[in-house]
Motif scaffolding. Structure first.
Motif, PDB file in Angstrom:
ATOM      1  N   PRO A 233      13.022   3.939   2.000  1.00 12.07           N
ATOM      2  CA  PRO A 233      12.153   5.070   1.632  1.00 12.07           C
ATOM      3  C   PRO A 233      10.837   4.689   0.982  1.00 12.07           C
ATOM      4  N   ILE A 234      10.651   3.428   0.561  1.00 11.31           N
ATOM      5  CA  ILE A 234       9.413   3.032  -0.096  1.00 11.31           C
ATOM      6  C   ILE A 234       8.309   2.758   0.918  1.00 11.31           C
ATOM      7  N   VAL A 235       8.681   2.450   2.148  1.00 15.69           N
ATOM      8  CA  VAL A 235       7.700   2.143   3.193  1.00 15.69           C
ATOM      9  C   VAL A 235       6.727   3.314   3.356  1.00 15.69           C
ATOM     10  N   ASN A 236       5.438   3.063   3.136  1.00 15.62           N
ATOM     11  CA  ASN A 236       4.436   4.125   3.338  1.00 15.62           C
ATOM     12  C   ASN A 236       3.545   3.885   4.547  1.00 15.62           C
ATOM     13  N   GLU A 237       3.756   2.766   5.230  1.00 11.59           N
ATOM     14  CA  GLU A 237       3.126   2.488   6.526  1.00 11.59           C
ATOM     15  C   GLU A 237       4.195   1.851   7.400  1.00 11.59           C
TER      16      GLU A 237
END
Length: 459
Positions: A233-237
């Motif tokens: 869930p931390i992936v923002n790209e």
């Protein structure tokens, strides 16, 4: 509602998020046609993996069997598209609404798979049979995904490591990520759990402390991997490359430094890929800091890796990496120093900060390897060949084992035909056996708690 397997699911119609919001009529028509074509099964498998991100499993076949009734359809509208989701994992929703981050990841998956299919694989301007054409295709996929940031100084640290690691090792990856983040460094990983999640989590806290509001947590995956290792869930790209070889090339073209944590065969594959490239004569001046690190308890792991690398690739391979255990601060300091040197090198040579065009990658490392039983048995695993060729073949062997462990196609092939067979010269086979056996004993082949049945036989 419960699906045919008795699992709680939700059906919904949603709008894209973060990608695909603004489309031409031609693009809408193309997306709609693609969702009804032979590409639909690939879209379905990858979309299901993203929606199933809350469940701890790395068996893509098990996920497909659990959600046999799941489906996704691209609906055509005058203002763009909407996504019809049928019998999706309930964990992807809160009070009937899909979690925003999952919606972003789902949109990115569709964007990349459709773009690659329509614009890369079936377009004459990309000759994927050549090194130049492949590198150009990788560039365009990354540019389409918005991952190339020309206005930023080098700061992207690629972190490799296993999805199945101990709690102590996981906490260590967070500590390293934290100290990297305090030094204004961003994180790129394979986007899954374990050593792919920990550095992002640590850096996220550090960026908050430094009030750094544009921190990057870039995940790079491919269809076979994402089905077993859904984006954390931390992936923002998120960017989904078409195969493992282009995924690996994306890492080394994008990254300004690389940190390797403990892992299994997938991590060994990544190490051999990178070192095989760095050993190429054309890359002898290349600036790319590489650090192997873990807690003190991981010293034996890195000893085994180092021993195997020196035997197969020669003593000269050691000049390309530094091993540090038990000292996250030192790892971050050394990486910050190395990336500053990368910045100076690229500025001096007028190279792009956002894409490493200068790096030479031989075709052996770009050609797509399909890990069939025949292809695995035919691999040339002996030292009577150039070092970079041996590295490429060892990389393929490890890639095949990864496929047999977690990828749907590989798992089905093992079920049907039995384990892959690998043949090598006696001493190399012995050392390969020692390395792989240590991964099994240390629980690095599958997620914790899962019994491991080897998908390979060493002849």
């Amino acid at each position: 509602m419960l699906n045919s397997q008795g699992v709680d699911t939700i059906s919904s119609i949603i709008s894209p998020e973060g990608s695909l919001e603004v489309l031409s009529q031609h693009e809408v028509n193309r997306l709609h046609r693609t969702s009804k074509s032979g590409l639909h099964d690939l879209l379905r498998r990858c979309a299901l993996a993203v929606l199933n991100c809350g469940n701890p499993t790395d068996d893509s076949l098990e996920i497909l069997e659990t959600y046999k009734d799941f489906d996704i359809e691209v609906l055509q509208q005058d203002r763009g598209i909407r996504l019809k989701i049928t019998n999706a994992p309930a964990e992807a929703f809160v009070d009937g609404r899909m979690i925003r981050g999952i919606r972003e990841h789902l949109s990115a998956v569709i964007r990349d798979i459709v773009y690659v299919y329509n614009e890369i694989q079936h377009h004459k301007r990309f000759d994927l049979s050549t090194a130049e054409g492949t590198t150009n295709a990788v560039f365009h996929i990354l540019r389409k995904a918005g991952t190339l940031k020309p206005g930023r100084d080098p700061s992207l640290v690629v972190c490799w490591g296993g999805h199945s690691i101990s709690r102590e090792e996981y906490e260590y990856t967070k500590d390293v990520g934290y100290h990297l983040g305090l030094r204004d460094l961003d994180i790129c990983t394979g986007c899954g759990p374990g050593a792919m999640k920990g550095p992002m989590k640590g850096a996220n806290v550090a960026h908050a402390k430094q009030r750094r509001r544009d921190g990057r947590y870039l995940g790079v995956s491919e269809p076979g991997i994402i089905a077993a290792e859904a984006p954390n869930p931390i992936v923002n790209e998120l960017v989904v490359m078409p195969d493992i070889e282009k995924r690996l090339e994306a890492f080394v073209r994008l990254g300004h430094g690389i940190v390797v944590f403990p892992g299994g065969v997938g991590t060994a594959e990544e190490i051999l890929y990178l070192l095989g490239i760095l050993l190429h004569p054309d890359n002898h001046e290349m600036q790319l800091p590489l650090i192997f690190t873990g807690p003190k308890s991981s010293e034996e792991y890195f000893h085994r890796i180092d021993e195997f690398l020196v035997y197969t690739l020669g003593e000269k391979v050691r000049k390309h990496y530094t091993i540090i255990t038990g000292d996250p601060t030192q790892v971050a300091r050394l990486m910050r120093k190395g990336i500053d040197e990368v910045t100076d090198f690229r500025r001096t040579h007028q190279d792009a900060f956002y894409y490493n065009w200068r790096l030479t990658i031989a075709r052996d490392f770009q050609s797509t390897f399909e890990p069939t039983h025949a292809a695995m048995e035919a691999l040339a695993l002996h030292r009577n060949q150039p070092t970079h060729e041996l590295a490429a073949n060892l990389r393929r062997a490890f890639s095949g084992i990864v496929a047999g462990n977690v990828k749907e196609q590989g798992i089905r092939a093992i079920d049907k035909y039995g384990p892959f067979k690998l043949t090598a010269e006696p001493e190399l086979m012995r050392r390969l056996d020692v390395l792989l056996s240590s991964f099994v004993v240390q629980g690095r082949m599958k997620l914790a708690g899962q019994d491991y049945v080897p998908c390979y036989i060493l002849n």
